[in-house]
Design a protein around this motif. Structure first.
Motif, PDB file in Angstrom:
ATOM      1  N   CYS A  67       0.861  -1.178   0.000  1.00  0.00           N
ATOM      2  CA  CYS A  67       0.000   0.000   0.000  1.00  0.00           C
ATOM      3  C   CYS A  67       0.896   1.226   0.000  1.00  0.00           C
ATOM      4  O   CYS A  67       1.910   1.257   0.684  1.00  0.00           O
ATOM      5  N   GLU A  68       0.502   2.234  -0.773  1.00  0.00           N
ATOM      6  CA  GLU A  68       1.286   3.459  -0.846  1.00  0.00           C
ATOM      7  C   GLU A  68       0.422   4.629  -0.372  1.00  0.00           C
ATOM      8  O   GLU A  68      -0.709   4.789  -0.817  1.00  0.00           O
ATOM      9  N   ASP A  69       0.979   5.440   0.547  1.00  0.00           N
ATOM     10  CA  ASP A  69       0.218   6.589   1.033  1.00  0.00           C
ATOM     11  C   ASP A  69       0.423   7.798   0.120  1.00  0.00           C
ATOM     12  O   ASP A  69       1.169   7.731  -0.851  1.00  0.00           O
ATOM     13  N   ALA A  70      -0.231   8.890   0.440  1.00  0.00           N
ATOM     14  CA  ALA A  70      -0.187  10.085  -0.405  1.00  0.00           C
ATOM     15  C   ALA A  70       1.219  10.668  -0.532  1.00  0.00           C
ATOM     16  O   ALA A  70       1.544  11.300  -1.535  1.00  0.00           O
ATOM     17  N   ASP A  71       2.062  10.438   0.475  1.00  0.00           N
ATOM     18  CA  ASP A  71       3.435  10.955   0.446  1.00  0.00           C
ATOM     19  C   ASP A  71       4.409  10.012  -0.264  1.00  0.00           C
ATOM     20  O   ASP A  71       5.599  10.284  -0.336  1.00  0.00           O
ATOM     21  N   GLY A  72       3.915   8.870  -0.749  1.00  0.00           N
ATOM     22  CA  GLY A  72       4.766   7.906  -1.437  1.00  0.00           C
ATOM     23  C   GLY A  72       5.367   6.850  -0.540  1.00  0.00           C
ATOM     24  O   GLY A  72       6.110   5.990  -0.994  1.00  0.00           O
ATOM     25  N   GLY A  73       5.056   6.890   0.760  1.00  0.00           N
ATOM     26  CA  GLY A  73       5.541   5.861   1.687  1.00  0.00           C
ATOM     27  C   GLY A  73       4.833   4.543   1.434  1.00  0.00           C
ATOM     28  O   GLY A  73       3.646   4.519   1.099  1.00  0.00           O
ATOM     29  N   LYS A  74       5.556   3.449   1.589  1.00  0.00           N
ATOM     30  CA  LYS A  74       4.981   2.130   1.321  1.00  0.00           C
ATOM     31  C   LYS A  74       4.950   1.282   2.584  1.00  0.00           C
ATOM     32  O   LYS A  74       5.833   1.381   3.433  1.00  0.00           O
ATOM     33  N   THR A  75       3.929   0.438   2.665  1.00  0.00           N
ATOM     34  CA  THR A  75       3.801  -0.528   3.737  1.00  0.00           C
ATOM     35  C   THR A  75       3.116  -1.768   3.177  1.00  0.00           C
ATOM     36  O   THR A  75       2.672  -1.775   2.029  1.00  0.00           O
ATOM     37  N   ILE A  76       3.030  -2.807   3.974  1.00  0.00           N
ATOM     38  CA  ILE A  76       2.359  -4.041   3.567  1.00  0.00           C
ATOM     39  C   ILE A  76       1.089  -4.163   4.389  1.00  0.00           C
ATOM     40  O   ILE A  76       1.098  -3.926   5.588  1.00  0.00           O
ATOM     41  N   SER A  77      -0.002  -4.543   3.736  1.00  0.00           N
ATOM     42  CA  SER A  77      -1.269  -4.647   4.427  1.00  0.00           C
ATOM     43  C   SER A  77      -2.180  -5.657   3.735  1.00  0.00           C
ATOM     44  O   SER A  77      -1.982  -5.980   2.575  1.00  0.00           O
ATOM     45  N   ALA A  78      -3.157  -6.117   4.486  1.00  0.00           N
ATOM     46  CA  ALA A  78      -4.230  -6.949   3.925  1.00  0.00           C
ATOM     47  C   ALA A  78      -5.494  -6.104   3.904  1.00  0.00           C
ATOM     48  O   ALA A  78      -5.642  -5.171   4.685  1.00  0.00           O
ATOM     49  N   ASP A  79      -6.383  -6.411   2.998  1.00  0.00           N
ATOM     50  CA  ASP A  79      -7.653  -5.697   2.924  1.00  0.00           C
ATOM     51  C   ASP A  79      -8.619  -6.260   3.961  1.00  0.00           C
ATOM     52  O   ASP A  79      -8.482  -7.390   4.406  1.00  0.00           O
ATOM     53  N   GLY A  80      -9.589  -5.477   4.318  1.00  0.00           N
ATOM     54  CA  GLY A  80     -10.671  -5.939   5.164  1.00  0.00           C
ATOM     55  C   GLY A  80     -10.279  -6.159   6.595  1.00  0.00           C
ATOM     56  O   GLY A  80      -9.356  -5.553   7.115  1.00  0.00           O
ATOM     57  N   PRO A  81     -10.995  -7.064   7.290  1.00  0.00           N
ATOM     58  CA  PRO A  81     -10.797  -7.244   8.731  1.00  0.00           C
ATOM     59  C   PRO A  81      -9.416  -7.761   9.104  1.00  0.00           C
ATOM     60  O   PRO A  81      -8.971  -7.570  10.219  1.00  0.00           O
ATOM     61  N   LEU A  82      -8.698  -8.399   8.181  1.00  0.00           N
ATOM     62  CA  LEU A  82      -7.374  -8.905   8.516  1.00  0.00           C
ATOM     63  C   LEU A  82      -6.380  -7.780   8.748  1.00  0.00           C
ATOM     64  O   LEU A  82      -5.374  -7.971   9.416  1.00  0.00           O
ATOM     65  N   LYS A  83      -6.669  -6.609   8.255  1.00  0.00           N
ATOM     66  CA  LYS A  83      -5.765  -5.466   8.435  1.00  0.00           C
ATOM     67  C   LYS A  83      -5.532  -5.204   9.925  1.00  0.00           C
ATOM     68  O   LYS A  83      -4.457  -4.810  10.341  1.00  0.00           O
ATOM     69  N   ILE A  84      -6.515  -5.443  10.755  1.00  0.00           N
ATOM     70  CA  ILE A  84      -6.403  -5.233  12.189  1.00  0.00           C
ATOM     71  C   ILE A  84      -5.334  -6.149  12.786  1.00  0.00           C
ATOM     72  O   ILE A  84      -4.626  -5.771  13.695  1.00  0.00           O
TER      73      ILE A  84
END
Length: 86
Positions: A67-84
């Protein structure tokens, strides 16, 4: 083709706001091995199509994406409830 790697461990920043490292177990022809990677290294492995990370909840795999934020920073994530969980 990217090799699958199951994420079973997550290290967050002291304030808990971001993931700084992940770890887990990876199966190969020679058995299982434990691994730990910084977020930067994990993102690089995904972008190079070398590894593909997932979490497993109730025997179902949820694949992690960059996932990339508005500033161009990147992270790893899952969609939906697993993101928690991450």
């Amino acid at each position: 083709m990217a090799a699958p790697a199951r994420v079973t461990w997550v290290k967050t920043a002291p304030d808990g706001a971001e993931i700084v490292a992940i770890g887990g177990i990876r199966k190969s022809f020679f058995g299982k091995s434990q691994w730990r990677l910084s977020m930067e290294d994990a993102i690089a492995l995904i972008e190079q199509d070398e590894w593909r990370f997932f979490v497993e909840i109730d025997e179902e795999k949820a694949w992690l994406d960059i996932c990339e934020d508005a500033d161009g920073g990147k992270t790893i994530s899952a969609d939906g409830p697993l993101k928690i969980l991450l």
